[in-house]
Design a protein around this motif. Structure first.
Motif, short mmCIF file in Angstrom:
data_model
loop_
_atom_site.label_atom_id
_atom_site.label_comp_id
_atom_site.label_asym_id
_atom_site.label_seq_id
_atom_site.Cartn_x
_atom_site.Cartn_y
_atom_site.Cartn_z
N SER A 82 5.29 -7.23 4.02
CA SER A 82 5.52 -6.34 2.89
C SER A 82 4.26 -6.21 2.04
CB SER A 82 6.66 -6.88 2.03
OG SER A 82 6.27 -8.08 1.38
N ALA A 83 4.20 -5.10 1.30
CA ALA A 83 3.06 -4.89 0.39
C ALA A 83 3.00 -5.99 -0.66
CB ALA A 83 3.19 -3.52 -0.28
N LEU A 84 4.15 -6.44 -1.14
CA LEU A 84 4.17 -7.49 -2.17
C LEU A 84 3.59 -8.79 -1.64
CD1 LEU A 84 4.86 -8.52 -4.94
CD2 LEU A 84 7.22 -8.90 -4.18
N THR A 135 -5.67 -1.05 -5.07
CA THR A 135 -4.98 0.18 -5.43
C THR A 135 -4.15 0.70 -4.26
OG1 THR A 135 -6.72 0.81 -7.00
CG2 THR A 135 -5.30 2.58 -6.19
N GLU A 136 -4.73 0.66 -3.07
CA GLU A 136 -4.04 1.17 -1.88
C GLU A 136 -2.77 0.39 -1.57
OE1 GLU A 136 -4.90 1.99 2.89
OE2 GLU A 136 -6.54 1.37 1.56
N VAL A 137 -2.84 -0.94 -1.62
CA VAL A 137 -1.66 -1.72 -1.27
C VAL A 137 -0.59 -1.62 -2.36
CG1 VAL A 137 -2.35 -3.97 -2.24
CG2 VAL A 137 -0.91 -3.89 -0.21
N VAL A 138 -1.01 -1.48 -3.62
CA VAL A 138 -0.03 -1.27 -4.69
C VAL A 138 0.69 0.07 -4.47
CG1 VAL A 138 0.29 -0.84 -7.16
CG2 VAL A 138 -1.22 -2.70 -6.39
N ALA A 139 -0.07 1.11 -4.15
CA ALA A 139 0.53 2.42 -3.89
C ALA A 139 1.50 2.37 -2.70
CB ALA A 139 -0.57 3.46 -3.63
N GLU A 140 1.15 1.59 -1.68
CA GLU A 140 2.05 1.42 -0.53
C GLU A 140 3.36 0.77 -0.96
OE1 GLU A 140 0.09 -0.78 2.51
OE2 GLU A 140 -1.51 0.71 2.79
N GLY A 141 3.27 -0.24 -1.81
CA GLY A 141 4.47 -0.92 -2.28
C GLY A 141 5.35 -0.01 -3.12
N VAL A 142 4.73 0.84 -3.93
CA VAL A 142 5.49 1.80 -4.74
C VAL A 142 6.20 2.79 -3.82
CG1 VAL A 142 5.31 3.68 -6.40
CG2 VAL A 142 4.00 1.58 -6.77
N ALA A 143 5.48 3.31 -2.83
CA ALA A 143 6.06 4.28 -1.90
C ALA A 143 7.22 3.69 -1.11
CB ALA A 143 4.98 4.80 -0.95
N ALA A 144 7.14 2.39 -0.82
CA ALA A 144 8.19 1.72 -0.05
C ALA A 144 9.35 1.27 -0.93
CB ALA A 144 7.60 0.52 0.68
N GLY A 145 9.22 1.45 -2.25
CA GLY A 145 10.28 1.06 -3.17
C GLY A 145 10.35 -0.44 -3.42
N PHE A 147 8.40 -2.16 -5.58
CA PHE A 147 8.20 -2.42 -6.99
C PHE A 147 7.84 -1.12 -7.69
CE2 PHE A 147 4.59 -4.15 -4.48
CZ PHE A 147 3.65 -3.15 -4.71
N ARG A 148 7.70 -1.18 -9.01
CA ARG A 148 7.39 0.00 -9.81
C ARG A 148 6.01 -0.17 -10.44
NH1 ARG A 148 12.00 -2.00 -11.39
NH2 ARG A 148 11.22 -2.58 -13.47
N CYS A 149 5.20 0.85 -10.30
CA CYS A 149 3.86 0.81 -10.90
C CYS A 149 3.38 2.25 -11.05
CB CYS A 149 2.89 0.01 -10.02
SG CYS A 149 1.21 -0.05 -10.69
N PRO A 150 3.39 2.78 -12.27
CA PRO A 150 3.01 4.18 -12.47
C PRO A 150 1.51 4.45 -12.32
CG PRO A 150 3.44 3.11 -14.58
CD PRO A 150 3.86 2.14 -13.52
N ASP A 151 0.68 3.41 -12.35
CA ASP A 151 -0.77 3.59 -12.31
C ASP A 151 -1.42 2.50 -11.44
OD1 ASP A 151 -3.42 4.18 -12.79
OD2 ASP A 151 -3.42 3.48 -14.87
N PRO A 152 -1.37 2.65 -10.09
CA PRO A 152 -1.95 1.63 -9.21
C PRO A 152 -3.42 1.33 -9.49
CG PRO A 152 -0.53 3.08 -7.95
CD PRO A 152 -0.65 3.69 -9.33
N ALA A 153 -4.21 2.37 -9.80
CA ALA A 153 -5.63 2.14 -10.07
C ALA A 153 -5.83 1.33 -11.35
CB ALA A 153 -6.37 3.48 -10.18
N GLY A 154 -5.02 1.61 -12.36
CA GLY A 154 -5.10 0.83 -13.60
C GLY A 154 -4.70 -0.61 -13.37
N THR A 155 -3.67 -0.81 -12.55
CA THR A 155 -3.25 -2.18 -12.21
C THR A 155 -4.38 -2.93 -11.51
OG1 THR A 155 -0.87 -1.79 -12.13
CG2 THR A 155 -1.72 -3.49 -10.66
#
Length: 206
Positions: A82-84, A135-145, A147-155
């Motif tokens: 998983s992305a997480l 950023t890429e792996v956070v975005a993958e996790g968001v797309a897969a549902g 976790f929630r993160c409105p701004d992967p690059a900021g994270t």
């Protein structure tokens, strides 16, 4: 004892490894071409043949060390899970409480980069690639549902800032922050950035 004849690529790698070792031991400002040559039992002229100045040698030594770190990061983020779990593994490895090596080296690099344009570009590129991978792996996790993160690059930027800042504190001012407390802050921040409870970082399955 006869030295084994090395190819140009092998010789350059040998010199870069020695340069990294000397920078870690002496610091960027104090290290000399002669130190690198002496560590390998070769002439100053040989080092200068491959790297015409100390500044070029230092910049390429940092680039060499950076690529090793990035290769390990890519390995962690490329796992089939998983992305997480991938994100957690990468952050815990990179954190100053983890197994990543060379924090003293990178602190030296950041300080010297203020005055050395070539070194500044190397450290900036490493920072850019690290943030892009997170950023890429956070975005993958968001797309897969996951976790929630409105701004992967900021994270990615905030996580990096926290980890780098803790590394400076724990390396330069030993004892200021305990390893347990630092790890707690890292986990709390990661969970908060992903909209999760902290317990999710240890109970997730992937």
């Amino acid at each position: 004892m006869t030295r084994v004849r090395l190819s140009v690529a092998q010789r350059r790698e040998e010199l870069l490894r020695a340069a990294v070792g000397q920078i870690e031991a002496r610091g960027v400002a104090a290290v000399r071409i002669a130190d690198v040559a002496s560590a390998l039992g070769v002439s100053n002229a040989l080092v200068l043949y491959h790297f015409s100045t100390k500044e070029k040698l230092v910049a390429e030594a940092f680039a060499y060390a950076a690529e090793d770190d990035l290769a390990h990061l890519r390995k962690l983020l490329g796992r089939r899970t998983s992305a997480l779990r991938r994100l957690r593994a990468a952050v815990r490895w990179y954190a100053p409480t983890g197994q990543a090596k060379g924090w003293r080296l990178w602190i030296e690099g950041w300080a010297s980069a203020l005055r050395e344009p070539a070194l500044r570009e190397v450290t900036r590129d490493l920072d850019r690639q690290w943030k892009a991978a997170i950023t890429e792996v956070v975005a993958e996790g968001v797309a897969a549902g996951e976790f929630r993160c409105p701004d992967p690059a900021g994270t990615a930027l905030r996580l990096t800032a926290l980890l780098d800042g803790l590394a400076v504190q724990m390396t330069a001012y030993e004892g200021t922050v305990s390893r347990a407390r630092a790890q707690e802050w890292v986990d709390e921040t990661l969970a908060r950035e992903l909209g999760l409870e902290r317990e999710a970082l240890t109970t997730t399955r992937g």
